[in-house]
Design an enzyme around this catalytic site. Structure first.
Site, mmCIF file in Angstrom:
data_model
loop_
_atom_site.group_PDB
_atom_site.id
_atom_site.type_symbol
_atom_site.label_atom_id
_atom_site.label_comp_id
_atom_site.label_asym_id
_atom_site.label_seq_id
_atom_site.Cartn_x
_atom_site.Cartn_y
_atom_site.Cartn_z
ATOM 1 C CB SER A 133 -0.920 0.036 1.215
ATOM 2 O OG SER A 133 -1.670 1.252 1.162
ATOM 3 C CE LYS B 140 -3.153 -2.428 -0.312
ATOM 4 N NZ LYS B 140 -3.715 -2.517 -1.564
ATOM 5 C CG HIS C 71 -4.634 -0.859 3.954
ATOM 6 N ND1 HIS C 71 -4.919 -0.355 2.703
ATOM 7 C CD2 HIS C 71 -3.808 0.050 4.528
ATOM 8 C CE1 HIS C 71 -4.298 0.793 2.535
ATOM 9 N NE2 HIS C 71 -3.613 1.069 3.630
ATOM 10 C CG ASN C 72 -7.175 -1.772 -0.426
ATOM 11 O OD1 ASN C 72 -6.170 -1.385 0.163
ATOM 12 N ND2 ASN C 72 -7.180 -2.062 -1.710
ATOM 13 C CD GLU D 76 -7.400 2.940 0.109
ATOM 14 O OE1 GLU D 76 -6.328 2.426 0.484
ATOM 15 O OE2 GLU D 76 -7.777 2.906 -1.080
HETATM 16 C C1 3PG Z 1 -5.901 0.312 -4.634
HETATM 17 O O1 3PG Z 1 -5.545 -0.693 -4.022
HETATM 18 O O2 3PG Z 1 -5.552 0.580 -5.791
HETATM 19 C C2 3PG Z 1 -6.737 1.329 -3.922
HETATM 20 O O3 3PG Z 1 -6.243 1.506 -2.656
HETATM 21 C C3 3PG Z 1 -8.189 0.949 -3.897
HETATM 22 O O4 3PG Z 1 -8.650 1.096 -5.171
HETATM 23 P P1 3PG Z 1 -10.208 1.409 -5.525
HETATM 24 O O5 3PG Z 1 -10.645 2.619 -4.775
HETATM 25 O O6 3PG Z 1 -10.160 1.668 -7.012
HETATM 26 O O7 3PG Z 1 -10.991 0.178 -5.204
#
Ligand code: 3PG
Length: 467
Positions: free
Chosen positions: A132, A187, A190-191, A194
């Protein structure tokens, strides 16, 4: 010819940045990219950009593999999905026992676990590496989440730890996460976190836009970013708000349909499967999906009569507290998901260490995560920490104020709602689930447990059919 110590396959944005990061850290590398279609010239261009004698470029897979010292360490940086299997099968004829293949993409953790098993039949080690930090993080120091066998990790640790971001104490934001798909699982969560953090910022922006200009909101976010709420996402949001294209504020030119590449929804699907209420991040996924119904929204908006008498001014102190509250709940829910997965799969994951790894280099890095990683060294869950619970308790007034403001002004703030609803539910000793159990037993004889009875005992009632 002296062999390279590391190989990178795939020179997309992330592959290129990681390769440059390795060169900046004096790691001799070989790079490979296929030479087809739009990718013709990618390797040559990279060699020109890198302008470094420690890199060798290849468009032939066999030559690439042979240029790396054994046991080989090869990082695959291609789009997640079936392509990974094709790349692995393409590499296999050239590999030797004990070579280590690392998948640095956003692969699904179940696929990673299958690949670990498949390659071990060929005596090849496979590491699923969560990376990340986006393009800049990959170049200057990402947060790295490797999962696979500990022995293989130890062989690649020196390289990964060199290129990783460093925490406040100078320690690399990289450490062995756990077996098989554990790195990609972490991960993925984590997303998900996010997504929740991003949506909360979007909701703050919607509330503030009622009475403030982009410049004023940006100034406020920059101020918050000076204190304990500092985070990468808050900082970039403050910057985005004042970005211009020509004379126009860029945000005015961007269509309000949020995209996604899937990891947010994976994270929510897994949470449903494992029975963990990750309501904030799942609501953030839904918010993106709802935004994509743009045409329908435009048509419906014209049909309804918005009955807002006057704009209710927002209390900025309460807003800041509510943001802190919702961010903590979002993180707690993500950590609960990791903990449940760890117990379910027997991964032995260390939440404090995971938060430390997220303390720099990654998209959700923040001052709060640094603090929570220390808290989690003492307790197993943020909800077991007295200071966290009393903080959330104190912030209740603020979050209710903000929700009332959202309602009064008809602003869509779903993640703030979910954060608060979850908090109410988790702090309510006697819930209404006894009624659900009764309903289930009424129509389906699904049985229920009784207060005071043994946990393994279950009951069925002969319900009176009076109506
Ligand atoms: C990634 O891993 O590229 C981003 O953190 C999440 O991507 P996304 O918002 O396009 O799902």
């Amino acid at each position: 010819m002296k062999k390279s110590s590391f190989g990178i396959l795939g020179l997309g944005v992330m592959g290129k940045s990681l390769a440059l990061n390795m060169l900046n850290n004096h790691i001799p590398i070989s790079v490979y990219n296929r030479e087809t279609g739009e990718e013709v010239g990618v390797v040559a261009d990279f060699l020109k950009t890198a302008n470094n004698t420690s890199v060798k470029g290849f468009t032939d897979l066999g030559e690439f593999v042979n240029s790396i010292e054994t046991p080989r360490q090869i990082l695959i940086m291609v789009k997640a999905g079936k392509v990974i299997d094709r790349v692995i099968n393409g590499l296999l004829p050239y590999l030797e026992e004990n070579d280590i293949i690392i998948d640095g993409g956003n692969s699904h953790y179940e696929d990673t676990a299958k690949r670990v098993a498949y390659l071990s039949e060929h005596k090849i080690n496979f590491i699923g590496l969560g990376v990340s930090g986006g393009e800049e993080g990959a170049l200057k120091g990402p947060s790295l989440m490797p999962g696979g066998s500990k022995e293989s990790y130890q062989k690649i640790a020196a390289t990964l730890e060199k290129i990783a971001a460093k925490d406040d104490d100078g320690k690399p934001c990289c450490n062995y996460i756990g077996p098989a798909g554990a790195g990609h699982f972490v991960k993925m969560v984590h997303n998900g976190i996010e997504y929740g953090d991003m949506q909360l910022l979007a909701e703050l922006y919607a509330l503030l836009l009622l009475t403030k200009t982009y410049e004023e909101i940006s100034k406020l976010f920059f101020e918050w970013n000076e204190g304990e709420l500092a985070s990468y996402l808050l900082e970039i949001t403050a910057k985005i708000l004042v970005e211009k294209e020509g004379n126009e504020n860029l945000l005015n030119l961007i269509l309000d349909k949020a995209g996604n590449k899937g990891t947010g929804s994976w994270s929510s699907t897994v949470a449903l499967k494992l029975g963990v209420p990750t309501t904030v991040k799942t609501t953030a996924v839904y918010a993106r999906y709802t935004s994509s119904f743009k045409n329908e929204r435009v048509v419906l908006a014209k049909k309804i009569d918005r009955k807002i008498k006057s704009i209710e001014p927002i209390d900025l102190v309460a807003l800041k507290e509510a943001y802190d509250f919702a961010r903590t709940i979002n993180l707690q829910q993500g950590l609960q998901l990791i903990k449940t997965a760890s117990d379910t799969y027997n991964w032995g994951l260390d939440l404090a260490e995971i938060c430390r790894i997220w303390s720099n280099g990654c998209i959700i890095k923040s001052k709060k995560i640094v603090a929570y990683s220390k808290v989690l060294q003492q307790v197993d869950s943020l909800f077991e920490a007295k200071q966290v619970v009393s903080g959330l308790n104190k912030q209740e007034t603020a979050i209710t104020k903000i929700l009332q403001n959202g309602l009064a002004n008809r602003v869509n703030v779903p993640c703030f709602y979910e954060a608060y609803n979850y908090w109410i539910a988790m702090t309510t000793a006697q819930s209404s689930a006894n009624l659900i159990q009764a309903q289930r037993d009424f129509f389906g004889a699904h049985r229920f447990q009784k207060i005071g009875a043994k946990e393994e005992e279950s009951f069925h009632h002969n319900w009176s059919e009076l109506c």
